[in-house]
Write an enzyme that holds these catalytic residues in place. Sequence first.
Site, short mmCIF file in Angstrom:
data_model
loop_
_atom_site.label_atom_id
_atom_site.label_comp_id
_atom_site.label_asym_id
_atom_site.label_seq_id
_atom_site.Cartn_x
_atom_site.Cartn_y
_atom_site.Cartn_z
N ARG A 1 82.47 14.88 31.29
CA ARG A 1 83.37 15.94 31.73
C ARG A 1 83.22 16.10 33.23
O ARG A 1 82.09 16.16 33.73
CB ARG A 1 83.00 17.25 31.02
N TYR B 1 84.20 28.46 37.59
CA TYR B 1 83.68 27.94 36.33
C TYR B 1 83.37 26.43 36.43
O TYR B 1 84.18 25.66 36.94
CB TYR B 1 84.70 28.15 35.19
N ASP C 1 87.78 20.65 31.65
CA ASP C 1 87.92 21.96 31.01
C ASP C 1 88.62 22.93 31.96
O ASP C 1 88.12 23.21 33.05
CB ASP C 1 86.51 22.48 30.67
N HIS D 1 89.33 26.02 30.98
CA HIS D 1 88.73 27.31 30.60
C HIS D 1 89.74 28.45 30.52
O HIS D 1 89.55 29.53 31.10
CB HIS D 1 87.56 27.63 31.55
N GLU E 1 90.79 20.33 28.12
CA GLU E 1 90.29 21.39 27.24
C GLU E 1 90.78 22.77 27.65
O GLU E 1 90.82 23.09 28.84
CB GLU E 1 88.76 21.33 27.30
N GLU F 1 86.67 26.52 21.38
CA GLU F 1 85.27 26.99 21.39
C GLU F 1 85.18 28.48 21.14
O GLU F 1 84.12 28.97 20.74
CB GLU F 1 84.57 26.58 22.70
N ARG G 1 87.32 22.33 18.87
CA ARG G 1 86.13 22.58 19.69
C ARG G 1 85.16 23.58 19.06
O ARG G 1 84.14 23.90 19.65
CB ARG G 1 86.57 23.10 21.06
N GLU H 1 79.67 17.49 22.42
CA GLU H 1 79.20 17.98 23.72
C GLU H 1 77.67 18.10 23.67
O GLU H 1 77.11 18.62 22.71
CB GLU H 1 79.82 19.34 24.01
N TRP I 1 88.47 34.23 31.97
CA TRP I 1 87.31 33.42 32.38
C TRP I 1 87.20 32.19 31.53
O TRP I 1 87.48 32.17 30.38
CB TRP I 1 85.99 34.21 32.26
#
Length: 399
Positions: free
Chosen positions: A148, A160, A207, A209, A233, A259, A280, A336, A399
């Site tokens: 990643r 992030y 990612d 996020h 992602e 996630e 995820r 991951e 976030w």
Amino acid sequence: MTKIVAATTIVTSPGRNFVTVRISTSDGLVGYGDATLNGRELAVVSYLDDYLLPQLIGRDAHRIEDTWQLFYRGGYWRRGPVTMAAIAGIDVALWDLKAQAAQMPLYQLLGGASRTALATYGHATGRDFAELADSIRAHQEKGFRHIRVQSAPPGLGRIYGVHDGTPTQSGLPVVEQWDTPAYLRHAPRMFEAVRSEFGEELSLLHDTHHRLTPIQAAQLGKNLEPYSLFWLEDVTPAENQEGFRAIRQHTTTPLAVGEVLNSAFDYLTLISEQLIDFVRSSVTHAGGITGLRRILDFAALYQIRSGMHGPADISPIGMAAAGHLALAIHNFGVQEYIAQSASVHDVFPSTHEFRNGNIHVSDHVGLGAWIDETAAAGFPYERSFLPINQLADASVHDW
Ligand code: KDG
Ligand code: MG
């Protein structure tokens, strides 16, 4: 009948907080499950200690599905990260106990191994391209074939995925910055630089996020197509599942989501309309092995694969549970994997191993991971928060 005779939570902070469920049975066995919810750990502890664990005493330890339904359906207030992390901690501890009683490694009870080892990805990061390139090389040296990549758009201090050394276990949340237009300009340039330095074969992930609108996400996916990502992602907050229709219509970049999702209902549209490519969710946040297996079996019908969340805020017990499930399912994608500190390994002895870019699940009976309570007691809980994110005008952003 094998009765549950004790069920407790253990909170420890060897550098970061972890919540562990410990269940003991009348035949003298002890099973463990991870119930860590980063930045909200004690909410899960209360849910377990005050509501769920007292109901376990005297129950048959082997009735895993029935216990899962008791706490999912029987709780009336369904789903959500606190509930599903609490159920996960119990579910994994019960699977650990069942596998120990059967004298088998847990993956054998899940159908046996479907592969020899689990390919992983790690996080390369850098404030600029030179730092990022060094970080990618360091990952390649450890054997990672999937990496990643994250770097900061010029002008943004703390964002992030790009670490600047500021401690996160401070009194209040750290504030990070965000600028969508700067990010949308930066991301394709970063991938252009990475591909020209590292070539076409390296498998790259990224990612976002949850920070873009669906149409911004569609634009990003399209602009990244020349760089052939393994996945992009969390491009947009996934509670708007329908938002992914617009993204999917515009780009062939593979998408990974989930996630923060914890039940099959969170994926209903995403999976049944084939709007994503990777799930995820983690064992630790999605109701344990019982809960996540339901989601992954549903995903398998649509050729959607696993990409289980495996950050440092999942304990080695949670990682062991992920490993057993990932070894057994057919639709495994990638795992991951973030290396933990020596103190985390002292507190959580485990038998799975990371070697040359792969996780090797061990043949130890049960889960093959546990907690050393004496070592854990040396690291008491410390309140900590996830960062928050704001735009230049100080308004709050995802976030
Ligand atoms: O607790 C939140 C982190 O685990 C999350 O921010 C990490 O996005 C993440 C990832 O992909 O690992
Ligand atoms: Mg993520």
